[in-house]
Scaffold this active site. Structure first.
Site, PDB file in Angstrom:
ATOM      1  N   GLU A  17      -5.069  -8.776   0.148  1.00 52.64           N
ATOM      2  CA  GLU A  17      -5.791  -8.363   1.366  1.00 52.64           C
ATOM      3  C   GLU A  17      -7.547  -8.244   0.880  1.00 52.64           C
ATOM      4  O   GLU A  17      -7.668  -7.697   0.040  1.00 52.64           O
ATOM      5  CB  GLU A  17      -5.442  -7.039   2.118  1.00 52.64           C
ATOM      6  CG  GLU A  17      -4.166  -7.189   2.996  1.00 52.64           C
ATOM      7  CD  GLU A  17      -3.680  -6.165   3.530  1.00 52.64           C
ATOM      8  OE1 GLU A  17      -4.651  -5.272   3.872  1.00 52.64           O
ATOM      9  OE2 GLU A  17      -2.409  -5.910   3.775  1.00 52.64           O
ATOM     10  N   GLU A  77       0.967  -1.137  -0.154  1.00 57.29           N
ATOM     11  CA  GLU A  77      -0.019  -0.006   0.107  1.00 57.29           C
ATOM     12  C   GLU A  77       0.826   1.240   0.030  1.00 57.29           C
ATOM     13  O   GLU A  77       0.575   2.093   0.608  1.00 57.29           O
ATOM     14  CB  GLU A  77      -0.859  -0.161   1.158  1.00 57.29           C
ATOM     15  CG  GLU A  77      -1.970  -1.190   1.095  1.00 57.29           C
ATOM     16  CD  GLU A  77      -2.851  -1.074   2.169  1.00 57.29           C
ATOM     17  OE1 GLU A  77      -2.963  -0.254   3.209  1.00 57.29           O
ATOM     18  OE2 GLU A  77      -3.980  -1.881   2.246  1.00 57.29           O
TER      19      GLU A  77
END
Length: 394
Positions: A321, A180
């Protein structure tokens, strides 16, 4: 997730042999794109552990979780999961330049936890997790910082050490460049920040490939901007690394790079810590509790973008995720919709040639993602696990 979820080569190689006790599986064949996705199956994240930290010093118990045990990993495997993603932060466990040595005790512990899963025949993903978050003390992999030359040198040195340590591990180990990474501002990607993220990915691929052993054929996982599907598959600046140092034994028609994305849409259902939006999907019964967007058609369209952009060209996709928090305190029917959600994500991903790894942050109460009590080893969300396995088997 962005919140609290949230010395040389010879010596390192000797440590690999001495510390790991890993089985001799170096001759195992590396699967092709379709094969690796099938092998990964349903995955699970060991969240809030090796990426946890106190004042920028990583510690697996810093965020309230117990010490990781072999018994926990065995429970996860027994529940049907075939892959474990182990988020890792390095932060202030990295020493000073020019060599940027990783604290030996920390690297040994990372390897020990990897071995808990690897020695059970599970696939293991490890990354560089919290080092790119501006909100975390000791973070340094910051794409809009001024000192990019120093950042890139440090990044290369750290991955060189990690890749060397794991050089003899077979295709059951996958390395992931980062997590991220973006400038911290929600919205469209900015330049030159995205260019720096692309550079990090290229440094990662080059460094791992040249670290010896099975790294020349290993599957490597790279993300785009904030692991966001739109900003990775769309025309926003993502550039696939050039895999120029891979083994010549890999057929020219095959890839060894995978693309990482995360999926939490719609966030007001999956992650917003309130009791407002508690239902999801076409089976929802209360329109006021269902988000106005992000339903089955949106999920399908998003994963199709990754299929069209990457899977059709031989690059597997990993939804590293996904998940939805427990809002049963606000709506007793919420567990049903959480199950519908994870079943839909896993089955749609499989439809489009992608593997999935559920985000478990170890929290099993209100607003938790947890499927297991890591202290007692009890399964706390069997219905969610059943839905994941159902979707992954379709």
């Amino acid at each position: 997730m962005a919140s609290k979820k949230h010395i040389g080569i010879c010596l390192a190689l000797l440590l690999t042999v001495a510390v790991s006790g890993l089985p001799d599986r170096a001759s195992a064949a590396t699967p092709d794109a379709a094969g690796i996705v099938a092998d990964l199956g349903a995955g699970w994240n060991l969240g809030n552990q090796l990426e946890a930290n106190a004042n920028g010093v990583p510690s697996e118990t810093a965020w309230g979780q117990p010490t990781i045990t072999q018994a926990l990993i065995d429970k996860v495997k027994a529940s049907g999961f075939k892959t474990i993603r182990i988020p890792v932060s390095y932060l202030r466990h990295i020493g000073a330049g020019p060599n940027y040595p990783i604290n030996a005790g920390w690297l040994n512990r990372i390897q020990q936890v990897v071995d808990y899963a690897y020695n059970r025949g599970l696939h293991v993903l490890i990354n560089m997790h919290g080092d790119g978050y501006k909100t975390i003390g000791g973070s340094w992999l910051i794409c809009d910082a001024a000192n990019q030359a120093a950042i890139k040198e440090k990044y290369q040195k750290v991955w060189q050490q990690v890749a060397t340590r794991f050089a003899n591990y077979d295709q059951h180990l996958i390395l992931e460049s980062m997590n991220e990474n973006f400038d911290g501002q929600w919205g469209r990607p900015t330049q030159p920040c995205y260019s720096n993220i692309n550079s990090y990915n290229q440094i990662f691929v080059d460094t791992v490939r040249r670290a010896g052993g099975n790294n020349s054929t290993r599957w490597l996982l790279v993300p785009g901007w904030n692991t966001n599907i739109e900003y990775t598959a769309g025309n926003y600046g993502f550039v696939l690394p050039t895999d120029r140092y891979r083994s010549p034994s890999i057929p020219s028609t095959e890839q060894r790079l995978m693309i990482s994305v995360h999926y939490y849409d719609p966030w007001d259902f999956s992650g917003a810590e309130n009791g407002t939006i508690t239902q999801w999907g076409r089976g929802s019964t209360n329109p006021s509790r269902r988000s106005t967007w992000g339903q089955e058609d949106y999920l399908d369209a998003q994963l199709k973008k990754m299929y069209d952009k990457f899977v059709t060209k031989g690059y597997p996709v990993v939804v590293g995720e996904y998940g939805a928090i427990d809002k049963s305190s606000a709506d007793s029917s919420n567990p049903r919709y959480r199950a519908d959600y994870v079943r839909a994500v896993t089955s749609t991903a499989k439809k489009y040639g992608a593997a999935t790894v559920y985000w478990d942050n170890g929290e099993t109460g209100q607003y938790g993602f947890g499927l297991f009590n890591r202290r007692t080893l009890a399964v706390t969300q069997q219905g969610i696990i059943n839905a994941i396995m159902s979707g992954a088997s379709r």
